[in-house]
Design an enzyme around this catalytic site. Structure first.
Site, PDB file in Angstrom:
ATOM      1  N   LYS A  60     -27.016  45.121   6.565  1.00  0.00           N
ATOM      2  CA  LYS A  60     -27.020  43.852   7.219  1.00  0.00           C
ATOM      3  C   LYS A  60     -28.167  43.263   7.483  1.00  0.00           C
ATOM      4  O   LYS A  60     -27.852  41.398   7.334  1.00  0.00           O
ATOM      5  CB  LYS A  60     -25.661  44.182   8.255  1.00  0.00           C
ATOM      6  CG  LYS A  60     -24.465  44.381   7.890  1.00  0.00           C
ATOM      7  CD  LYS A  60     -23.932  45.042   9.762  1.00  0.00           C
ATOM      8  CE  LYS A  60     -22.405  45.196   8.943  1.00  0.00           C
ATOM      9  NZ  LYS A  60     -22.088  45.885  10.228  1.00  0.00           N
ATOM     10  N   ALA A  75     -25.833  45.551  13.074  1.00  0.00           N
ATOM     11  CA  ALA A  75     -25.912  46.372  13.821  1.00  0.00           C
ATOM     12  C   ALA A  75     -24.702  47.191  13.357  1.00  0.00           C
ATOM     13  O   ALA A  75     -23.250  46.517  12.317  1.00  0.00           O
ATOM     14  CB  ALA A  75     -25.198  45.803  15.681  1.00  0.00           C
ATOM     15  N   ASP A  76     -23.745  48.268  13.352  1.00  0.00           N
ATOM     16  CA  ASP A  76     -22.300  48.396  12.953  1.00  0.00           C
ATOM     17  C   ASP A  76     -22.368  49.867  14.203  1.00  0.00           C
ATOM     18  O   ASP A  76     -23.244  50.459  14.605  1.00  0.00           O
ATOM     19  CB  ASP A  76     -22.754  49.417  11.791  1.00  0.00           C
ATOM     20  CG  ASP A  76     -20.893  49.170  11.131  1.00  0.00           C
ATOM     21  OD1 ASP A  76     -20.228  48.220  10.928  1.00  0.00           O
ATOM     22  OD2 ASP A  76     -21.140  50.256  11.404  1.00  0.00           O
ATOM     23  N   GLN A  77     -21.617  50.741  14.444  1.00  0.00           N
ATOM     24  CA  GLN A  77     -20.862  51.684  15.119  1.00  0.00           C
ATOM     25  C   GLN A  77     -19.416  52.580  14.120  1.00  0.00           C
ATOM     26  O   GLN A  77     -18.678  51.855  13.492  1.00  0.00           O
ATOM     27  CB  GLN A  77     -19.930  50.892  16.410  1.00  0.00           C
ATOM     28  CG  GLN A  77     -19.892  52.015  17.942  1.00  0.00           C
ATOM     29  CD  GLN A  77     -18.887  51.448  18.550  1.00  0.00           C
ATOM     30  OE1 GLN A  77     -17.952  51.189  18.649  1.00  0.00           O
ATOM     31  NE2 GLN A  77     -19.303  51.434  19.304  1.00  0.00           N
TER      32      GLN A  77
END
Length: 199
Positions: A60, A75-77
């Site tokens: 991203k 960001a990612d989760q």
């Protein structure tokens, strides 16, 4: 000296709210990354949920930084339950099924952040939290689903810790901002270093 612009490469309202509340000046931009394709490719290589979060955050940030000037935050989760990666539930029924499956058991949330500039990652971090879901009743679950409604579909865990979701847990080990999907202390330190925030 003018600080560099900051771009959040995310459509996440929760992440935007966290950055705004922390006093970070930023704009949002859709990264346009095919997250499903990245996940599939990573999982086919045997990557775990934490590695997938890192890869998605990186992709991203890089995607937007190739066309926009400044510092781009990706960001990612991911949710790791019994070693398996879970995506956001698609329906309230699937959210209820997920919560029933996790009831009385621990799971982990992995939150990754990458910051890119001119097509190169210049900072990144991964933070994990462990959460123990209590053995709640079916009556509680039914009421919870009814009260929270479609908001549950915006989270990989089908809960928002900043709301009624906190009632699902008996114990939480980890940083609050990690659970919200944007590990903040390290990111703020980097932004101070870059002159975005006062040191």
């Amino acid at each position: 000296m003018t600080p560099p612009p900051v771009i959040l490469a995310s459509k996440s309202a929760a992440r935007a709210a966290v950055l705004k509340a922390a006093g970070v000046p930023f704009e949002t931009w859709d990264a346009g990354v095919d997250e499903g394709a990245v996940k599939d490719e990573m999982l086919s290589r045997g990557a775990g949920p934490a590695e997938v979060a890192v890869a998605l955050a990186r992709e991203k940030a890089l995607a937007v930084s190739r066309s926009r000037a400044g510092l781009v935050i990706g960001a990612d989760q991911t949710l790791d339950f019994q070693g398996r990666l879970y995506d956001k539930p698609g329906t309230l029924q699937s959210a209820a099924e997920r919560l029933r499956a996790m009831r009385g058991q621990p799971h982990a949330l992995h939150s990754a952040v990458s910051v890119a500039r001119r097509g190169e990652v210049v900072w990144q971090t991964l933070s994990s939290a462990e959460l123990d879901m209590r053995a709640f009743s079916d009556a509680f679950l039914d009421a919870y689903i009814a009260l929270e409604g479609p908001d549950l579909l915006t989270s990989v865990g089908a809960y928002r810790l900043e709301g009624r979701g906190v009632q699902l847990f008996s114990d939480i080990r980890g940083d609050y901002f990690t659970i919200l999907g944007l590990p903040l202390p390290g990111l703020l330190a980097f932004l101070r270093q870059e002159g975005v925030l006062l040191s």
